[in-house]
Design an enzyme around this catalytic site. Sequence first.
Site, PDB file in Angstrom:
ATOM      1  CE1 TYR A 191      26.626 -41.715  21.046  1.00 35.99           C
ATOM      2  CE2 TYR A 191      28.679 -41.592  22.075  1.00 35.99           C
ATOM      3  CZ  TYR A 191      27.685 -40.885  21.943  1.00 35.99           C
ATOM      4  OH  TYR A 191      27.696 -39.710  22.338  1.00 35.99           O
ATOM      5  CG  ASP A 198      34.311 -40.422  30.152  1.00 35.63           C
ATOM      6  OD1 ASP A 198      32.993 -40.575  30.027  1.00 35.63           O
ATOM      7  OD2 ASP A 198      34.659 -39.445  29.654  1.00 35.63           O
ATOM      8  CE  LYS A 244      33.907 -35.313  28.710  1.00 34.20           C
ATOM      9  NZ  LYS A 244      33.924 -36.572  28.195  1.00 34.20           N
TER      10      LYS A 244
END
Length: 279
Positions: free
Chosen positions: A220, A102, A66
Amino acid sequence: MSPRAFVIGWPISHSRSPLIHHYWLEQLGLPGSYARVPVAPPDLATFLANIAVLGFAGGNVTLPHKEKAFAACAVTTPVAQRLKAVNTLWIEGGQLFGDNTDVAGFLASLDADVPDWDKSVDKAVVLGAGGAARGIVYALHSRGIRHIALVNRTRSRGEDLQRQFPEVEIDLADFAALPALLKDADLLVNTTSLGMVGQPPLDIDLAPLPAKAIVADIVYAPLETALLRQAAARGLRTSGGLGMLLYQAAPGFARWFGREPQVTPDLRARVAADIAGKS
Ligand SMILES: NC(=O)c1ccc[n+]([C@@H]2O[C@H](COP(=O)([O-])OP(=O)(O)OC[C@H]3O[C@@H](n4cnc5c(N)ncnc54)[C@H](OP(=O)(O)O)[C@@H]3O)[C@@H](O)[C@H]2O)c1
């Protein structure tokens, strides 16, 4: 040629992004495809320089690329510049553009799970100081949360984050300080990888949290972490990581395939089933 998009990372086999984007392509009846592409760190610059040559309209970027992808972009959005990291790329006028979705993904998820949460949150406790924590701290600040206590195992990483956001009031603390910090916290967010499948558990006691507090976990897998289970058992309002994963995907889809997709209960159920089947 129908539009093609990618998700790059190293490793990348775990990514649920193809499931999400193929669901939307099918639901909207659009031509296109979305592929997982493993890109090792030494190959990143070459891949990014050849996105259009390879026939891609753009794609997503995940760990560990990223920050380097941000540096490779010709044009970035204000939020990407603030985080110095991108997760969404596209080609426009022959140039590489980058965004970080995000922040919007986290906020959209919390807004959906706990409407008007920001009206009652003054003090937040954030666990973690990694890449994801930067987006969460920025997101909370953007909604007017004035006090953030940041708890991280490695203090120097917390200090780095503090330096990156001088405009945000961030108090650094150790895990040992949590019982005292939770007493007057309105919101607790876990951004560490603790509690994730294959990682050590996040072992904290939520008993000191006030009854009106909100607990969010961006992990998650599993869908309901031990932290969320403990919070729900206390009757606290909660928000899990699946919503962030789904909402952060939507802006990229709109860029590459030309339509705004929806995060529906059916999509949530499909991705949840995939995660439950593999965790
Ligand atoms: N829902 C979503 O869409 C979404 C999006 C992004 C990330 N995530 C999840 O967020 C989590 C963090 O991602 P990231 O990109 O921020 O990772 P990262 O940059 O590697 O940061 C990991 C964080 O976890 C902490 N940590 C790891 N192991 C620990 C341990 N044994 N004890 C105490 N702290 C520990 C690290 O603390 P140190 O600094 O001390 O190492 C650091 O704060 C992952 O589970 C990821 O899947 C979810």
